[in-house]
Design a protein around this motif. Structure first.
Motif, mmCIF file in Angstrom:
data_model
loop_
_atom_site.group_PDB
_atom_site.id
_atom_site.type_symbol
_atom_site.label_atom_id
_atom_site.label_comp_id
_atom_site.label_asym_id
_atom_site.label_seq_id
_atom_site.Cartn_x
_atom_site.Cartn_y
_atom_site.Cartn_z
ATOM 1 N N ALA A 247 -1.655 14.226 -3.492
ATOM 2 C CA ALA A 247 -2.789 14.180 -2.565
ATOM 3 C C ALA A 247 -2.419 13.369 -1.320
ATOM 4 O O ALA A 247 -2.782 13.729 -0.195
ATOM 5 N N GLY A 248 -1.669 12.279 -1.530
ATOM 6 C CA GLY A 248 -1.207 11.465 -0.397
ATOM 7 C C GLY A 248 -0.344 12.291 0.545
ATOM 8 O O GLY A 248 -0.491 12.225 1.774
ATOM 9 N N ASP A 249 0.538 13.104 -0.036
ATOM 10 C CA ASP A 249 1.400 13.990 0.779
ATOM 11 C C ASP A 249 0.552 14.908 1.644
ATOM 12 O O ASP A 249 0.819 15.100 2.829
ATOM 13 N N LEU A 250 -0.465 15.491 0.996
ATOM 14 C CA LEU A 250 -1.323 16.431 1.726
ATOM 15 C C LEU A 250 -2.026 15.742 2.896
ATOM 16 O O LEU A 250 -2.062 16.267 4.009
ATOM 17 N N VAL A 251 -2.576 14.564 2.613
ATOM 18 C CA VAL A 251 -3.292 13.824 3.673
ATOM 19 C C VAL A 251 -2.356 13.572 4.851
ATOM 20 O O VAL A 251 -2.709 13.761 6.020
ATOM 21 N N ARG A 252 -1.131 13.188 4.532
ATOM 22 C CA ARG A 252 -0.180 12.903 5.620
ATOM 23 C C ARG A 252 0.248 14.181 6.336
ATOM 24 O O ARG A 252 0.425 14.179 7.555
ATOM 25 N N GLN A 253 0.411 15.265 5.570
ATOM 26 C CA GLN A 253 0.742 16.547 6.219
ATOM 27 C C GLN A 253 -0.324 16.934 7.244
ATOM 28 O O GLN A 253 -0.046 17.545 8.257
ATOM 29 N N LEU A 254 -1.573 16.553 6.945
ATOM 30 C CA LEU A 254 -2.678 16.879 7.853
ATOM 31 C C LEU A 254 -2.793 15.885 9.009
ATOM 32 O O LEU A 254 -3.650 16.027 9.876
ATOM 33 N N GLY A 255 -1.980 14.841 8.980
ATOM 34 C CA GLY A 255 -1.985 13.867 10.080
ATOM 35 C C GLY A 255 -2.849 12.652 9.818
ATOM 36 O O GLY A 255 -3.038 11.822 10.708
ATOM 37 N N GLY A 256 -3.425 12.545 8.612
ATOM 38 C CA GLY A 256 -4.270 11.393 8.298
ATOM 39 C C GLY A 256 -3.461 10.122 8.075
ATOM 40 O O GLY A 256 -2.290 10.187 7.708
ATOM 41 N N GLU A 257 -4.108 8.987 8.315
ATOM 42 C CA GLU A 257 -3.454 7.702 8.018
ATOM 43 C C GLU A 257 -3.933 7.259 6.638
ATOM 44 O O GLU A 257 -5.118 6.920 6.450
ATOM 45 N N LEU A 258 -3.031 7.276 5.676
ATOM 46 C CA LEU A 258 -3.412 6.928 4.306
ATOM 47 C C LEU A 258 -3.523 5.411 4.190
ATOM 48 O O LEU A 258 -2.545 4.690 4.353
ATOM 49 N N VAL A 259 -4.752 4.949 3.927
ATOM 50 C CA VAL A 259 -5.009 3.508 3.911
ATOM 51 C C VAL A 259 -4.864 2.938 2.499
ATOM 52 O O VAL A 259 -4.430 1.812 2.294
ATOM 53 N N GLY A 260 -5.236 3.720 1.499
ATOM 54 C CA GLY A 260 -5.140 3.211 0.136
ATOM 55 C C GLY A 260 -5.654 4.221 -0.868
ATOM 56 O O GLY A 260 -6.110 5.309 -0.520
ATOM 57 N N TYR A 261 -5.522 3.821 -2.138
ATOM 58 C CA TYR A 261 -6.020 4.639 -3.233
ATOM 59 C C TYR A 261 -7.012 3.806 -4.036
ATOM 60 O O TYR A 261 -6.776 2.607 -4.244
ATOM 61 N N VAL A 262 -8.070 4.435 -4.498
ATOM 62 C CA VAL A 262 -8.953 3.721 -5.419
ATOM 63 C C VAL A 262 -9.144 4.572 -6.682
ATOM 64 O O VAL A 262 -9.401 5.766 -6.611
ATOM 65 N N PHE A 263 -8.932 3.905 -7.818
ATOM 66 C CA PHE A 263 -9.101 4.577 -9.113
ATOM 67 C C PHE A 263 -10.039 3.734 -9.962
ATOM 68 O O PHE A 263 -10.047 2.511 -9.866
ATOM 69 N N MET A 264 -10.764 4.417 -10.849
ATOM 70 C CA MET A 264 -11.537 3.652 -11.810
ATOM 71 C C MET A 264 -10.580 3.009 -12.812
ATOM 72 O O MET A 264 -10.732 1.861 -13.169
ATOM 73 N N MET A 265 -9.596 3.788 -13.262
ATOM 74 C CA MET A 265 -8.725 3.280 -14.329
ATOM 75 C C MET A 265 -7.262 3.562 -14.053
ATOM 76 O O MET A 265 -6.918 4.576 -13.437
ATOM 77 N N GLU A 266 -6.432 2.647 -14.526
ATOM 78 C CA GLU A 266 -4.986 2.823 -14.393
ATOM 79 C C GLU A 266 -4.352 2.754 -15.782
ATOM 80 O O GLU A 266 -4.620 1.836 -16.552
ATOM 81 N N LEU A 267 -3.536 3.770 -16.114
ATOM 82 C CA LEU A 267 -2.769 3.708 -17.363
ATOM 83 C C LEU A 267 -1.441 3.035 -17.009
ATOM 84 O O LEU A 267 -0.482 3.698 -16.605
ATOM 85 N N GLU A 268 -1.442 1.722 -17.118
ATOM 86 C CA GLU A 268 -0.341 0.946 -16.540
ATOM 87 C C GLU A 268 1.015 1.324 -17.096
ATOM 88 O O GLU A 268 2.014 1.289 -16.392
ATOM 89 N N PHE A 269 1.030 1.679 -18.402
ATOM 90 C CA PHE A 269 2.338 1.915 -19.030
ATOM 91 C C PHE A 269 3.070 3.102 -18.402
ATOM 92 O O PHE A 269 4.279 3.230 -18.547
ATOM 93 N N LEU A 270 2.349 3.949 -17.688
ATOM 94 C CA LEU A 270 3.001 5.101 -17.046
ATOM 95 C C LEU A 270 3.503 4.784 -15.630
ATOM 96 O O LEU A 270 4.144 5.620 -14.996
ATOM 97 N N LYS A 271 3.160 3.600 -15.159
ATOM 98 C CA LYS A 271 3.680 3.095 -13.880
ATOM 99 C C LYS A 271 3.459 4.054 -12.706
ATOM 100 O O LYS A 271 4.324 4.236 -11.848
#
Ligand SMILES: O=P(O)(O)OC[C@H]1O[C@H](OP(=O)(O)OP(=O)(O)O)[C@H](O)[C@@H]1O
Ligand SMILES: Nc1ncnc2[nH]cnc12
Length: 540
Positions: A247-271
């Motif tokens: 999704a980040g790639d797509l946003v940048r392909q469209l010319g957007g400035e990617l500021v950050g990601y927000v998730f409810m949950m992170e499965l940390e072990f998958l890094k």
């Protein structure tokens, strides 16, 4: 990658009055734990309310005062407004949490704790070895939903500042759609969806990726984000990070400035966050504690280590980035997956597949070639054209659902008829294939492989050749019955229809939800199977 890129949100454990000033990412001290760590460590599982039973009652009927969440006003003011709700007064205000006087600000850890206690886990869903984190109870209750939005807003503003200047929140299909638009409203931003293929009209940009349980691809409308717009990507869970990075790639392909990601949950072990090069904000980190007691009792007797081992296996080509628990041996299968999925080796698989295809095509021709040489159809085994044509029908139909590497596809060729019957009759199996589809594009549709084009073409030629030979070459000791001839013609016609379906559907997902051409191809294939049974019967 900026220094701050991998820094995790700092847990706000300050009391209201001590809330530190909002800081920019660069000034955020890197932390090593997610926002929920303090609360989850001490969270007693057996006290977790079951949203499907008694505990959920409070959620569904806020007026009984037992709901585990809180209304927006309660969250922001610390007062209980359930009586207001009962009297029909609004329970949510349009005020942003970050605009509240600091003395009234809700504390993030407390909100996270409430939210966390309402999550559920399901072992072995959607595949064996995956411990599925179910976030849906948070949306079944207005209070919990409100709590969630407030928590996310606090999380974001505590990192990006009171005015995070987000122009667009980009939500990922489909669970990112559950809260993305509402979060966008809170942040004063617009909402733009990232969708799975074939769902968005107009010009789209697309990108393929791997996630925790299989391959997929994402699309965005080409004009959805304007050049220079500040974008925040929102999704429910980050596992391997494949979806988020795509999704980040797509946003940048469209010319957007990617500021950050927000998730409810992170499965940390998958890094997963290691794949992302901007700030990542998460409320909970999942699965360090394994299954909750309820799931353990009812669903599985596996040890946590066995479960971990399976999860590692299921993470596919992300295995290298996974931390292996002490004493665990990295399995050769993981290397194999990495190798197989790499671009360089795609060519090897392609050539091998082509070879397999050529061999299989050649193996079908001795009979008609022999007929031609002998000028006779003597010894013709009359049932094979049906199998070939019907098999090809199923191959073209299976192609969009199959993983796109040659070895598995070649194996599928062998089982195509049986698989075809199953595919045609079971939505579950269709969905499972769909979940595994990946993508190399050869004939214009990312979901259709070379076989999808060649096999029906070949089936058509072979079927026609058989018909011509059985009608023109003497003697006709094994002449086809009239019924059989009609059925072969039908099969040929169906193959042509399949071929036509390819360009007709090349720009859209071959939909399984009722509005796609593919439904018709499925139906025709199924009819052909029945035709085959009848035809084979008529030879005996
Ligand atoms: O970090 P990753 O390994 O990429 O996995 C995370 C993604 O997986 C889930 O989506 P899923 O594709 O299951 O679809 P859904 O949201 O439609 O349920 C989840 O909602 C994330 O989008
Ligand atoms: N374990 C998991 N639970 C829920 N959603 C997921 N998306 C990717 N992995 C997931």
């Amino acid at each position: 990658m900026p220094d701050s890129a991998n820094s995790k949100p700092v847990l706000n454990t300050h009391a209201e009055g001590e809330h530190p000033p909002h800081s920019l990412p660069g000034s955020t001290a890197p932390a090593t734990q997610g926002a929920d760590k303090a609360s989850t460590a001490s969270h007693p599982h057996d006290s977790k309310p079951d949203p499907t039973t008694g505990g959920e009652k409070g959620i569904l009927h806020p007026s009984d005062g037992k709901a585990p969440g809180a209304t927006r006003e309660e969250l922001l003011s610390g007062k209980n407004s359930s009586q207001d709700a009962e009297r029909g007064l609004p329970t949510a205000s349009a005020t942003s949490a970050s605009q509240q006087p600091s003395s009234e600000k809700p504390q993030l850890p407390a909100l996270v704790k409430t939210l966390r206690s309402n999550l559920r886990q399901y072992p072995d869903f959607p595949q064996p070895g995956i411990l599925f984190e179910d976030i849906l109870p948070l949306f079944a209750s207005p209070k919990l939903f409100e709590t969630l939005l407030t928590a996310l807003e606090l999380l974001i503003t505590s990192h990006l500042g009171k005015d995070p200047r987000i122009d667009v929140v980009v939500g990922l299909e489909s669970r990112g759609f559950l809260f993305g638009p509402a979060l966008a409203l809170r942040l004063g931003a617009g909402f733009v969806p990232v969708r799975k293929p074939g769902k968005l009209p107009g010009t789209v940009k697309s990108v393929g990726f791997q996630k925790e349980y299989g391959g997929d691809s994402f699309e965005m409308q080409a004009d959805a984000v304007k050049s220079g717009q500040r974008v925040l990507i929102a999704d429910d869970i980050i596992a391997t990070g494949g979806s988020a990075a795509a999704a980040g790639d797509l946003v940048r392909q469209l010319g957007g400035e990617l500021v950050g990601y927000v998730f409810m949950m992170e499965l940390e072990f998958l890094k997963g966050r290691d794949k992302l090069d901007v700030e990542v904000f998460t409320l909970f980190s999942g699965q360090e504690e394994g299954l909750d007691s309820k799931a353990k009792d009812s669903e599985s007797k596996e040890t946590e280590q066995e479960r971990e081992q399976k999860r590692v296996k299921m993470s596919g080509n992300k295995a290298e980035e996974v931390e292996f628990p002490m004493g665990m041996i990295k399995e050769p299968a993981d290397d194999w997956d990495n190798w197989r999925n790499s671009w360089g080796n795609w060519l090897v698989f392609f050539l091998l597949s082509l070879l397999a295809l050529i061999c299989s095509i050649l193996s079908l021709w001795p009979q008609p070639i022999g007929n031609l040489v002998r000028r006779s159809t003597d010894g013709l085994t009359t049932d094979w054209p049906f199998w070939i044509v019907v098999g090809a029908m199923h191959q073209v139909r299976l192609a969009p659902y199959t993983p796109h590497n040659g070895s598995r596809k070649s194996m599928l060729m062998l089982s195509q008829v049986g698989g075809g019957v199953l595919m045609a009759s079971s939505k579950v199996i269709q969905d499972q294939f769909e979940a595994r589809k990946g993508g190399w594009a050869i004939i214009g549709h990312e979901n259709l492989g070379l076989f999808g084009l060649i096999l029906p073409l070949h089936a058509m030629i072979l079927g026609l050749t058989t018909l011509v030979q059985t009608n023109l070459l003497p003697p006709r000791t094994s002449k086809l019955s009239q019924t059989s001839s009609v059925l072969i013609w039908l099969c040929v016609a169906a193959s042509v229809a399949s071929l036509l379906a390819i360009p007709l559907t090349s720009k859209r997902q071959l939909s399984m939800d009722g509005d796609g051409w593919w439904q018709w191809v499925d139906l025709v294939s199924l009819l052909m199977i029945y035709a085959l049974v009848v035809a084979t019967d008529s030879f005996n």
